[in-house]
Design a protein around this motif. Structure first.
Motif, PDB file in Angstrom:
ATOM      1  N   LEU A 294       5.879   1.208  -8.298  1.00  0.00           N
ATOM      2  CA  LEU A 294       5.272   0.247  -7.635  1.00  0.00           C
ATOM      3  C   LEU A 294       5.560  -1.044  -8.504  1.00  0.00           C
ATOM      4  O   LEU A 294       6.035  -2.168  -8.006  1.00  0.00           O
ATOM      5  CB  LEU A 294       3.840   0.515  -7.782  1.00  0.00           C
ATOM      6  CG  LEU A 294       3.424   1.377  -6.465  1.00  0.00           C
ATOM      7  CD1 LEU A 294       1.756   1.649  -6.749  1.00  0.00           C
ATOM      8  CD2 LEU A 294       3.640   1.031  -5.373  1.00  0.00           C
ATOM      9  N   LEU A 295       5.648  -0.850  -9.917  1.00  0.00           N
ATOM     10  CA  LEU A 295       6.157  -1.792 -10.687  1.00  0.00           C
ATOM     11  C   LEU A 295       7.414  -2.649 -10.282  1.00  0.00           C
ATOM     12  O   LEU A 295       7.772  -3.613 -10.519  1.00  0.00           O
ATOM     13  CB  LEU A 295       5.926  -1.616 -12.305  1.00  0.00           C
ATOM     14  CG  LEU A 295       4.333  -1.498 -12.700  1.00  0.00           C
ATOM     15  CD1 LEU A 295       4.469  -0.864 -14.079  1.00  0.00           C
ATOM     16  CD2 LEU A 295       3.611  -2.495 -12.577  1.00  0.00           C
ATOM     17  N   ALA A 296       8.062  -1.428 -10.158  1.00  0.00           N
ATOM     18  CA  ALA A 296       9.845  -1.930  -9.877  1.00  0.00           C
ATOM     19  C   ALA A 296       9.911  -2.320  -8.555  1.00  0.00           C
ATOM     20  O   ALA A 296      10.854  -3.299  -8.421  1.00  0.00           O
ATOM     21  CB  ALA A 296      10.672  -0.712 -10.358  1.00  0.00           C
ATOM     22  N   GLU A 297       9.253  -1.794  -7.490  1.00  0.00           N
ATOM     23  CA  GLU A 297       9.913  -1.908  -6.006  1.00  0.00           C
ATOM     24  C   GLU A 297       8.925  -2.621  -5.351  1.00  0.00           C
ATOM     25  O   GLU A 297       9.183  -2.953  -4.046  1.00  0.00           O
ATOM     26  CB  GLU A 297      10.082  -0.717  -5.347  1.00  0.00           C
ATOM     27  CG  GLU A 297      11.188   0.213  -6.073  1.00  0.00           C
ATOM     28  CD  GLU A 297      12.437  -0.629  -6.146  1.00  0.00           C
ATOM     29  OE1 GLU A 297      12.709  -1.061  -5.160  1.00  0.00           O
ATOM     30  OE2 GLU A 297      13.437  -0.312  -7.084  1.00  0.00           O
ATOM     31  N   SER A 298       7.681  -3.095  -5.696  1.00  0.00           N
ATOM     32  CA  SER A 298       6.583  -3.886  -4.989  1.00  0.00           C
ATOM     33  C   SER A 298       6.380  -5.148  -5.422  1.00  0.00           C
ATOM     34  O   SER A 298       6.625  -5.245  -6.525  1.00  0.00           O
ATOM     35  CB  SER A 298       5.491  -3.193  -4.584  1.00  0.00           C
ATOM     36  OG  SER A 298       4.493  -2.842  -5.761  1.00  0.00           O
ATOM     37  N   ASP A 299       5.706  -5.955  -4.424  1.00  0.00           N
ATOM     38  CA  ASP A 299       5.375  -7.151  -5.070  1.00  0.00           C
ATOM     39  C   ASP A 299       3.579  -6.884  -5.371  1.00  0.00           C
ATOM     40  O   ASP A 299       2.993  -8.019  -5.697  1.00  0.00           O
ATOM     41  CB  ASP A 299       5.369  -8.048  -3.945  1.00  0.00           C
ATOM     42  CG  ASP A 299       6.756  -8.472  -3.486  1.00  0.00           C
ATOM     43  OD1 ASP A 299       7.586  -8.158  -4.488  1.00  0.00           O
ATOM     44  OD2 ASP A 299       7.135  -8.585  -2.403  1.00  0.00           O
ATOM     45  N   PHE A 300       3.169  -5.808  -5.488  1.00  0.00           N
ATOM     46  CA  PHE A 300       1.759  -5.829  -5.742  1.00  0.00           C
ATOM     47  C   PHE A 300       1.448  -6.122  -7.126  1.00  0.00           C
ATOM     48  O   PHE A 300       2.232  -5.857  -8.055  1.00  0.00           O
ATOM     49  CB  PHE A 300       1.200  -4.184  -5.460  1.00  0.00           C
ATOM     50  CG  PHE A 300       1.491  -3.749  -4.430  1.00  0.00           C
ATOM     51  CD1 PHE A 300       1.234  -4.363  -3.103  1.00  0.00           C
ATOM     52  CD2 PHE A 300       1.847  -2.370  -4.234  1.00  0.00           C
ATOM     53  CE1 PHE A 300       1.575  -3.880  -1.753  1.00  0.00           C
ATOM     54  CE2 PHE A 300       2.080  -1.829  -2.679  1.00  0.00           C
ATOM     55  CZ  PHE A 300       1.689  -2.364  -1.733  1.00  0.00           C
ATOM     56  N   GLU A 301       0.243  -6.768  -7.512  1.00  0.00           N
ATOM     57  CA  GLU A 301      -0.151  -6.830  -8.804  1.00  0.00           C
ATOM     58  C   GLU A 301      -0.949  -5.623  -9.013  1.00  0.00           C
ATOM     59  O   GLU A 301      -1.883  -5.223  -8.456  1.00  0.00           O
ATOM     60  CB  GLU A 301      -1.091  -8.069  -9.034  1.00  0.00           C
ATOM     61  CG  GLU A 301      -1.649  -8.204 -10.588  1.00  0.00           C
ATOM     62  CD  GLU A 301      -2.373  -9.326 -10.573  1.00  0.00           C
ATOM     63  OE1 GLU A 301      -2.890  -9.606 -11.688  1.00  0.00           O
ATOM     64  OE2 GLU A 301      -2.674 -10.230  -9.744  1.00  0.00           O
ATOM     65  N   VAL A 302      -0.464  -4.620  -9.887  1.00  0.00           N
ATOM     66  CA  VAL A 302      -0.769  -3.388 -10.179  1.00  0.00           C
ATOM     67  C   VAL A 302      -1.831  -3.168 -11.420  1.00  0.00           C
ATOM     68  O   VAL A 302      -1.404  -3.695 -12.330  1.00  0.00           O
ATOM     69  CB  VAL A 302       0.360  -2.193 -10.225  1.00  0.00           C
ATOM     70  CG1 VAL A 302      -0.223  -0.858 -10.559  1.00  0.00           C
ATOM     71  CG2 VAL A 302       0.965  -2.344  -9.088  1.00  0.00           C
ATOM     72  N   TRP A 303      -2.966  -2.889 -11.344  1.00  0.00           N
ATOM     73  CA  TRP A 303      -3.918  -2.410 -12.644  1.00  0.00           C
ATOM     74  C   TRP A 303      -4.194  -1.193 -12.775  1.00  0.00           C
ATOM     75  O   TRP A 303      -4.463  -0.526 -11.789  1.00  0.00           O
ATOM     76  CB  TRP A 303      -5.392  -3.273 -12.356  1.00  0.00           C
ATOM     77  CG  TRP A 303      -5.006  -4.810 -12.036  1.00  0.00           C
ATOM     78  CD1 TRP A 303      -4.345  -5.626 -12.784  1.00  0.00           C
ATOM     79  CD2 TRP A 303      -5.921  -5.559 -11.125  1.00  0.00           C
ATOM     80  NE1 TRP A 303      -4.727  -6.972 -12.219  1.00  0.00           N
ATOM     81  CE2 TRP A 303      -5.403  -7.051 -11.262  1.00  0.00           C
ATOM     82  CE3 TRP A 303      -6.904  -5.433 -10.217  1.00  0.00           C
ATOM     83  CZ2 TRP A 303      -6.008  -7.919 -10.553  1.00  0.00           C
ATOM     84  CZ3 TRP A 303      -7.234  -6.259  -9.240  1.00  0.00           C
ATOM     85  CH2 TRP A 303      -6.913  -7.754  -9.598  1.00  0.00           C
TER      86      TRP A 303
END
Length: 163
Positions: free
Chosen positions: A45-54
């Motif tokens: 998710l950190l590498a491939e998405s635009d989500f801000e991940v918490w």
């Protein structure tokens, strides 16, 4: 006579809509251990998405170089989606926390399914996805998913420039 909320699984089109509207994603039960599924999903998710991940885990300070929060209530903002990697007996509590945090979606990872939790979260206005991996769904909609659940890079549906 009381009305009982019955959960129905979201269609592929509905899951795509959920992912498209998601900006902030909280991973409850994220692990710093690279052999755990949550760490693999977090890395993707950190590498491939635009989500801000918490990341949410009360026993860890950092995961993949990012801060970890002890609870959903401690997050720096409202999560659009709560992605859950917890034991089945903890799902109702996580659903309550997601509701209190103002989340729009409760996403239970592969192997997690509880109709009572889904009905409870749905009744509170959340969309619920159960027994699906957000990494697999995200990759599927991007056109980069191998049958085994990862991108081999051998075949693609994406256009490439001719050399």
């Amino acid at each position: 006579m009381s009305t009982v909320t019955v959960w129905t699984p979201p269609s592929a089109k509905e899951r795509l809509a959920i992912l498209r509207r998601t900006r902030t994603l909280a991973m409850v039960g994220a692990s710093a251990n690279p052999s755990r599924a949550s760490n693999f999903v977090a890395t993707y998710l950190l590498a491939e998405s635009d989500f801000e991940v918490w990341f949410v885990n009360p026993t860890v300070d950092t995961i993949l170089g990012r801060p970890v929060y002890p609870s959903l209530a401690a997050l720096p903002g409202r999560p659009d989606l709560v992605d859950v990697f917890r034991r089945p007996d903890e799902l109702m509590s996580v659903a309550d926390d997601a509701i209190a945090a103002g989340a729009r979606t409760l996403w239970l990872q592969l192997g997690l399914r509880d109709e009572a939790v889904a009905a409870h979260a749905t009744a509170a206005g959340l969309d619920v996805v159960m027994n699906r991996c957000i990494k697999i769904e995200h990759a599927r909609f991007r056109g980069g998913l191998h049958l085994a659940g990862f991108d081999t890079g051998v075949l693609t549906s994406r256009r490439t420039r001719a050399i």
